[in-house]
Design a protein around this motif. Structure first.
Motif, mmCIF file in Angstrom:
data_model
loop_
_atom_site.group_PDB
_atom_site.id
_atom_site.type_symbol
_atom_site.label_atom_id
_atom_site.label_comp_id
_atom_site.label_asym_id
_atom_site.label_seq_id
_atom_site.Cartn_x
_atom_site.Cartn_y
_atom_site.Cartn_z
ATOM 1 N N THR A 4 -2.451 -11.227 6.759
ATOM 2 C CA THR A 4 -3.678 -11.222 5.979
ATOM 3 C C THR A 4 -4.642 -10.219 6.595
ATOM 4 O OG1 THR A 4 -4.782 -12.905 7.316
ATOM 5 C CG2 THR A 4 -3.367 -13.689 5.496
ATOM 6 N N PRO A 5 -5.633 -9.751 5.840
ATOM 7 C CA PRO A 5 -6.633 -8.854 6.441
ATOM 8 C C PRO A 5 -7.308 -9.472 7.660
ATOM 9 C CG PRO A 5 -6.804 -8.826 4.052
ATOM 10 C CD PRO A 5 -5.823 -9.914 4.386
ATOM 11 N N GLU A 6 -7.544 -10.779 7.613
ATOM 12 C CA GLU A 6 -8.202 -11.454 8.734
ATOM 13 C C GLU A 6 -7.301 -11.435 9.977
ATOM 14 O OE1 GLU A 6 -7.880 -12.707 5.657
ATOM 15 O OE2 GLU A 6 -9.965 -12.283 5.057
ATOM 16 N N GLN A 7 -6.017 -11.711 9.787
ATOM 17 C CA GLN A 7 -5.080 -11.651 10.914
ATOM 18 C C GLN A 7 -4.999 -10.237 11.483
ATOM 19 O OE1 GLN A 7 -1.715 -13.204 8.689
ATOM 20 N NE2 GLN A 7 -1.694 -15.098 9.893
ATOM 21 N N SER A 8 -4.991 -9.253 10.595
ATOM 22 C CA SER A 8 -4.923 -7.859 11.030
ATOM 23 C C SER A 8 -6.168 -7.463 11.802
ATOM 24 C CB SER A 8 -4.758 -6.940 9.821
ATOM 25 O OG SER A 8 -3.582 -7.246 9.129
ATOM 26 N N ARG A 9 -7.308 -7.905 11.321
ATOM 27 C CA ARG A 9 -8.568 -7.579 11.990
ATOM 28 C C ARG A 9 -8.564 -8.125 13.422
ATOM 29 N NH1 ARG A 9 -13.125 -5.738 9.944
ATOM 30 N NH2 ARG A 9 -12.362 -6.045 7.813
ATOM 31 N N GLU A 10 -8.075 -9.342 13.572
ATOM 32 C CA GLU A 10 -8.018 -9.949 14.904
ATOM 33 C C GLU A 10 -7.063 -9.174 15.811
ATOM 34 O OE1 GLU A 10 -6.745 -14.223 16.961
ATOM 35 O OE2 GLU A 10 -7.037 -14.086 14.793
ATOM 36 N N GLN A 11 -5.934 -8.779 15.262
ATOM 37 C CA GLN A 11 -4.946 -8.026 16.031
ATOM 38 C C GLN A 11 -5.471 -6.649 16.429
ATOM 39 O OE1 GLN A 11 -1.266 -6.251 14.077
ATOM 40 N NE2 GLN A 11 -0.331 -7.981 15.122
ATOM 41 N N MET A 12 -6.096 -5.959 15.479
ATOM 42 C CA MET A 12 -6.566 -4.594 15.724
ATOM 43 C C MET A 12 -7.783 -4.549 16.643
ATOM 44 S SD MET A 12 -6.078 -3.272 11.795
ATOM 45 C CE MET A 12 -6.761 -1.634 12.015
ATOM 46 N N ALA A 13 -8.510 -5.661 16.719
ATOM 47 C CA ALA A 13 -9.715 -5.707 17.556
ATOM 48 C C ALA A 13 -9.388 -5.493 19.028
ATOM 49 C CB ALA A 13 -10.428 -7.038 17.363
ATOM 50 N N ARG A 14 -8.120 -5.620 19.393
ATOM 51 C CA ARG A 14 -7.721 -5.417 20.787
ATOM 52 C C ARG A 14 -7.777 -3.949 21.185
ATOM 53 N NH1 ARG A 14 -2.232 -8.858 19.752
ATOM 54 N NH2 ARG A 14 -3.203 -10.848 19.203
ATOM 55 N N TRP A 15 -7.689 -3.051 20.182
ATOM 56 C CA TRP A 15 -7.616 -1.625 20.533
ATOM 57 C C TRP A 15 -8.529 -0.722 19.714
ATOM 58 C CZ3 TRP A 15 -6.087 1.303 16.379
ATOM 59 C CH2 TRP A 15 -5.361 0.662 15.382
ATOM 60 N N ILE A 35 -11.533 -0.200 12.236
ATOM 61 C CA ILE A 35 -10.788 -1.280 11.568
ATOM 62 C C ILE A 35 -11.187 -1.361 10.097
ATOM 63 C CG2 ILE A 35 -10.410 -3.774 11.481
ATOM 64 C CD1 ILE A 35 -10.851 -3.792 14.537
ATOM 65 N N ASP A 36 -12.472 -1.347 9.831
ATOM 66 C CA ASP A 36 -12.949 -1.406 8.448
ATOM 67 C C ASP A 36 -12.398 -0.251 7.627
ATOM 68 O OD1 ASP A 36 -14.397 -3.685 9.005
ATOM 69 O OD2 ASP A 36 -16.307 -2.637 9.269
ATOM 70 N N SER A 37 -12.405 0.935 8.214
ATOM 71 C CA SER A 37 -11.925 2.123 7.509
ATOM 72 C C SER A 37 -10.438 2.011 7.193
ATOM 73 C CB SER A 37 -12.198 3.370 8.348
ATOM 74 O OG SER A 37 -11.720 4.523 7.708
ATOM 75 N N LEU A 38 -9.632 1.623 8.175
ATOM 76 C CA LEU A 38 -8.191 1.544 7.972
ATOM 77 C C LEU A 38 -7.808 0.459 6.966
ATOM 78 C CD1 LEU A 38 -6.961 1.974 11.664
ATOM 79 C CD2 LEU A 38 -6.809 3.643 9.819
ATOM 80 N N LEU A 39 -8.421 -0.714 7.080
ATOM 81 C CA LEU A 39 -8.102 -1.795 6.151
ATOM 82 C C LEU A 39 -8.572 -1.455 4.733
ATOM 83 C CD1 LEU A 39 -8.838 -4.995 8.288
ATOM 84 C CD2 LEU A 39 -6.627 -3.988 7.710
ATOM 85 N N GLY A 40 -9.710 -0.806 4.633
ATOM 86 C CA GLY A 40 -10.202 -0.392 3.315
ATOM 87 C C GLY A 40 -9.289 0.620 2.667
ATOM 88 N N TYR A 41 -8.800 1.557 3.461
ATOM 89 C CA TYR A 41 -7.871 2.572 2.951
ATOM 90 C C TYR A 41 -6.604 1.921 2.419
ATOM 91 C CZ TYR A 41 -4.112 6.033 3.328
ATOM 92 O OH TYR A 41 -3.012 6.824 3.095
ATOM 93 N N LEU A 42 -6.043 0.993 3.180
ATOM 94 C CA LEU A 42 -4.802 0.334 2.760
ATOM 95 C C LEU A 42 -5.026 -0.543 1.526
ATOM 96 C CD1 LEU A 42 -3.315 -0.670 6.231
ATOM 97 C CD2 LEU A 42 -2.455 1.094 4.674
ATOM 98 N N ALA A 43 -6.133 -1.260 1.493
ATOM 99 C CA ALA A 43 -6.420 -2.120 0.337
ATOM 100 C C ALA A 43 -6.514 -1.292 -0.939
ATOM 101 C CB ALA A 43 -7.716 -2.903 0.573
ATOM 102 N N ALA A 102 0.852 -1.193 0.000
ATOM 103 C CA ALA A 102 0.000 0.000 0.000
ATOM 104 C C ALA A 102 0.884 1.237 0.000
ATOM 105 C CB ALA A 102 -0.899 0.004 1.223
ATOM 106 N N GLN A 103 0.566 2.202 -0.850
ATOM 107 C CA GLN A 103 1.385 3.403 -0.979
ATOM 108 C C GLN A 103 0.731 4.592 -0.276
ATOM 109 O OE1 GLN A 103 3.639 4.340 -4.395
ATOM 110 N NE2 GLN A 103 3.100 2.474 -5.494
ATOM 111 N N ILE A 104 1.533 5.285 0.491
ATOM 112 C CA ILE A 104 1.079 6.476 1.207
ATOM 113 C C ILE A 104 2.129 7.567 1.072
ATOM 114 C CG2 ILE A 104 -0.351 5.232 2.882
ATOM 115 C CD1 ILE A 104 1.929 5.286 4.811
ATOM 116 N N ALA A 105 1.778 8.772 1.477
ATOM 117 C CA ALA A 105 2.726 9.895 1.483
ATOM 118 C C ALA A 105 2.766 10.445 2.904
ATOM 119 C CB ALA A 105 2.306 10.971 0.494
ATOM 120 N N PRO A 106 3.458 9.745 3.806
ATOM 121 C CA PRO A 106 3.392 10.080 5.237
ATOM 122 C C PRO A 106 3.925 11.466 5.540
ATOM 123 C CG PRO A 106 5.168 8.521 4.802
ATOM 124 C CD PRO A 106 4.391 8.636 3.536
#
Length: 278
Positions: free
Chosen positions: A217-228, A234-242, A158-162
């Protein structure tokens, strides 16, 4: 007159405070915990919470201008109190997500839109500072880099301009101190587009240690991010990166136009934050 900085202990707010002091401004800062704020000498630190309007009246007294952290829950009450206190100018820390046509359908975009609309409808002069992805977002990788020399994240391509928090703060300070910024919305990015993998490489170069990127994977990330994070975030961030995979990010030169200094690179940011990663 005094300038009030809300969210003064945040990545951007702390830099706003320091830059205003360097310009000789009278600075008041709000934080929920003044005793642990660690702000510079010369700052009038007050206990206040943007989500609790009853804590704001005293902090706004004799204030002429405000740097506003985006807290939507009680922004209407803040605007009313600021107008009653005689505040003339508000500079809002917003987000590039607020400019999107579907911003209200996005949990992150919506919070910024709500703040922008409330301030725009006020009698005060306003400026919106809309940064894209913060370079400081990579601080979430600091623990695993220190412990294992690895970053685990989704969508490595995923490309960004931080954007460096100091560039965001510098634009906000110019909008607070200088005339000619009323009614403007400034879209800020870093100076270059890059993948998340490249960010990891540059952090490794800054700390003198090889850092490995491990794709989740998105599924692994979703599980990890669900902690915080809540599901909507989560949906917004993963959608942005995808959506950003294989697609160069937009790069804006607004920072240089406003401050006269080119936007800092991510390599510069990494060098500034070596202590966070070692």
């Amino acid at each position: 007159m005094t300038i009030l900085v809300t969210g003064a202990t945040g990545n951007v707010g702390r830099n706003v405070v320091e830059m205003l002091l360097a310009e000789g401004a009278s600075v008041r800062a709000t934080t929920r915990n003044p005793e642990t704020a660690g702000l510079p000498e010369g700052v009038d630190v007050r206990a206040a919470d943007l989500a609790k309007p009853d804590t704001l009246a005293a902090a706004l007294s004799t204030v002429d201008k405000v740097y506003l952290f985006p807290e939507p829950d009680a922004v209407g009450e803040f605007v009313k109190l600021a107008e009653e206190a005689g505040v003339r100018r508000v500079v809002v820390l917003s987000s590039l997500s607020a400019k999107e046509t579907d911003a209200e359908d996005d949990v992150i975009g919506r919070r910024h839109v709500l703040v922008e609309r409330a301030v725009e409808a006020s009698t005060m002069d306003w400026t919106f500072v809309r940064p894209g992805s913060f370079s400081a977002n990579t601080l979430q990788w600091a623990h695993s880099i220190r412990a294992e020399g690895v970053v685990r994240a989704p969508y490595g391509d995923a490309q960004i301009a931080p954007v460096h928090e100091k560039d965001i703060a510098a634009v906000a300070v110019r909008a607070l101190l200088d005339d000619g910024h009323a009614g403007k919305a400034y879209e800020l990015t870093g100076s270059e587009t890059m993948t998340q993998r490249r960010q990891v490489e540059l952090i490794g170069e800054a700390i003198g240690r090889q850092v490995r990127f491990e794709e989740l994977t998105p599924e692994q990330s979703r599980e990890q991010m669900a902690r915080w994070a809540p599901v909507g975030v989560i949906d917004s961030l993963l959608g942005y990166l995808a959506d950003a995979v294989g697609k160069p990010a937009e790069v804006h030169d607004v920072s240089e136009k406003i401050t006269g200094r080119p936007a800092r690179t991510f390599a510069e940011w990494a060098a500034d934050h070596v202590r966070d990663f070692v």
